[in-house]
Scaffold this active site. Structure first.
Site, short mmCIF file in Angstrom:
data_model
loop_
_atom_site.label_atom_id
_atom_site.label_comp_id
_atom_site.label_asym_id
_atom_site.label_seq_id
_atom_site.Cartn_x
_atom_site.Cartn_y
_atom_site.Cartn_z
N SER A 67 0.89 -9.85 -0.70
CA SER A 67 0.62 -8.42 -0.63
C SER A 67 0.92 -7.81 0.73
O SER A 67 1.01 -6.58 0.84
CB SER A 67 -0.84 -8.14 -0.99
OG SER A 67 -1.71 -8.83 -0.12
N LYS A 106 0.80 -1.22 0.00
CA LYS A 106 0.00 0.00 0.00
C LYS A 106 0.84 1.28 0.00
O LYS A 106 0.35 2.33 -0.40
CB LYS A 106 -0.94 0.01 1.21
CG LYS A 106 -2.11 -0.96 1.10
CD LYS A 106 -3.16 -0.46 0.12
CE LYS A 106 -4.43 -1.29 0.18
NZ LYS A 106 -5.48 -0.78 -0.70
#
Length: 504
Positions: free
Chosen positions: A305, A51
């Site tokens: 991720s 992110k």
């Protein structure tokens, strides 16, 4: 469209804060699946997730006036930490609105990176509403988590790195999907340069908003969203991501909680990294793809991720791993209530199978009902053969391997059945993890309903799992869910569940 995004990805400002993460070969998984499996290690970013890329790139595009106003976001997880770090590095004031149920470890991580945290509401929607209200009142610049071209471009640098790091043929890239920013960025870059590579989205089975949108040909909003893989717990795919996904994502695969837990273990065994559930999602999808298609001797890439998981959750993940690998069967078996029955039962199971769990409580003098876990082989019909062998030996068997009530609650509720269950109704709930949640629940119930069963479990998530039995007069059965709806906690009626009928 793709050319526009590729230019934005090539010009993206991410490397002042983000790392070019390695593409690690998963040797154990490669051998097991007869393919070359590679893991893109976004868990190694400074904020332990991808992110930071999108958040930093979005902030880098802001004008000085927008930066001077300060930035704000609503987030319960990785976007909050990415934005906090980006803002601190740029010297910009950051405000993050988080739901009150956000685990303290994540709140402290955001504060440690210099952002001001406001706790508001019990769900993301309430936090988002307050954040947008502050935009109106204070003039902050809102930084979206995924529904923005600059955020998508920042995440797309992962696709750029994968093609740079592995110039040889790639059969498919597996991408976890929440709001869609990551898969849109990866798909835009990869399909423009290497359209032969499949881009496959992977979603949690109970939060499959992209899968639903692809089937409908338009964005839809899910009625309910599961929260185990909280990093991808999104009810509607983003508007901007879907513009890319609808034409350039080859397919979407969904994975169960057990399959995700098994993938967490797989990643640990190959990399010694502890992936968060949404981080392991892509590997869970990769495994299902190989099983379904039979592809072999090919290169498959999955994106880990992130690794922002609470330590408390690891027990629950480990508990469900063997089920996710299809190495354990959970069965309800009736055996005669007489000496030697357990020994005879074990003989039927055979020496080649290990009993992993055995729960028993005396109920009556004729038949005992046991809750048993048995180790099975994942590669053939071993579970079916075990059940058939028990049935041929005249043991009544119910397969509970895929029964959520059995796995979440029954296995922890030793003690057996009670004879006094008149007018009992059973419901399973998700309670927000905050003070007052139980009191709020009790305040909404009719005062003449007796609670006959209560079992609570938390595994480091924002929601606890609760099983409740109510004794309700027959003439009030039709109104119980009217009361439960007022509480706004997710619930499931389980009165007819065979696991409840057999054991409670």
């Amino acid at each position: 469209m793709l050319e526009h995004y590729v230019k934005k990805i090539l010009q993206a400002r991410v490397y002042d804060a983000a790392l070019e993460t390695p593409l690690s070969e998963a040797r154990f998984m490669s051998k097991r699946l007869n393919n070359q499996v590679w893991i893109k290690r976004e868990d190694l970013q400074p904020v332990f997730s991808f992110k930071i890329r999108g958040a930093f790139n979005k902030m880098a595009q802001l004008s000085e006036e927008e930066k001077n106003k300060g930035v704000i976001a609503a987030s319960a997880g990785n976007h909050a930490q990415g934005l906090a770090m980006a803002a601190k590095q740029m010297g910009v004031k950051a405000v993050i609105v988080m739901p009150r149920i956000t685990p303290d470890i994540k709140v402290q991580a955001v504060r440690a990176r210099g952002a001001r945290v406001i706790l508001r509401g019990d769900a993301f929607g309430e936090a988002l509403e307050h954040a947008l209200q502050l935009v109106e009142e204070k003039g902050y610049t809102y930084i979206p988590p995924y529904d923005d071209p600059d955020v998508i471009a920042g995440q797309g640098t992962i696709g750029m790195e994968i093609l740079h790091q592995h110039p040889d043929p790639i059969h498919a890239i597996f991408v976890p999907v929440g709001g869609g920013g990551l898969i849109a960025g990866v798909a835009a870059y990869v399909k423009y340069l290497r359209p032969d590579i499949k881009v496959i989205g992977v979603e949690a089975e109970d939060a499959a908003c992209l899968d639903a949108a692809m089937k409908k040909g338009k964005r839809v909003t899910l009625d309910q969203v599961g929260i185990f893989a909280e990093g991808v717990a999104v009810a509607q795919i983003g508007k901007e991501p879907f513009k890319v996904c609808k034409d350039y994502v080859d397919e979407v695969i969904t994975a169960t909680t057990d399959e995700i837990c098994a993938a967490v273990k797989d990643i640990f065994e190959d990399t010694r990294a502890v992936a968060e559930p949404s981080g392991a999602l892509s590997l869970a999808g990769l495994k299902k793809y190989v099983e379904r298609t039979g592809v072999s001797d090919s290169t498959l890439v999955c994106i880990n991720s992130g690794a922002n998981t609470n330590f408390d959750r690891l027990q629950h993940i480990a508990e469900r791993t063997e089920l996710g690998e299809k190495r354990e069967a959970i069965l309800a078996v009736g055996i005669p209530e007489r000496p030697g029955s357990f020994k005879n039962f074990c003989k039927v199971i055979g020496r080649r199978r290990m009993v992993t769990e055995f729960n028993y409580r005396y109920a009556d003098h004729e038949q005992a009902q046991i809750y048993v876990g048995v180790q099975v082989k994942p590669d053939d019909n071993d579970r079916e053969e075990l059940i058939l062998a028990l049935q041929e030996a005249d043991y009544p068997v119910v397969d509970l391997t895929d029964n959520e009530l059995a796995k979440m609650h029954i296995r922890h509720l030793g003690g057996g059945r009670t004879s006094n269950t008149s007018n009992e109704e059973i419901y399973r709930f998700e309670f927000p993890e905050r003070p007052g949640a139980l009191l709020n629940f009790l305040n909404h119930l009719k005062h003449d309903w007796n609670i006959s069963l209560f079992h609570y479990r938390n595994h480091g998530a924002a929601y606890g799992r609760v099983l409740v039995g109510f004794q309700i007069p027959q003439d009030q059965r039709g109104v119980i869910e009217d009361y439960l709806d007022k509480i706004s906690y997710r619930y499931w009626r389980e009165t007819e569940n065979p696991a409840y009928r057999l054991f409670l």
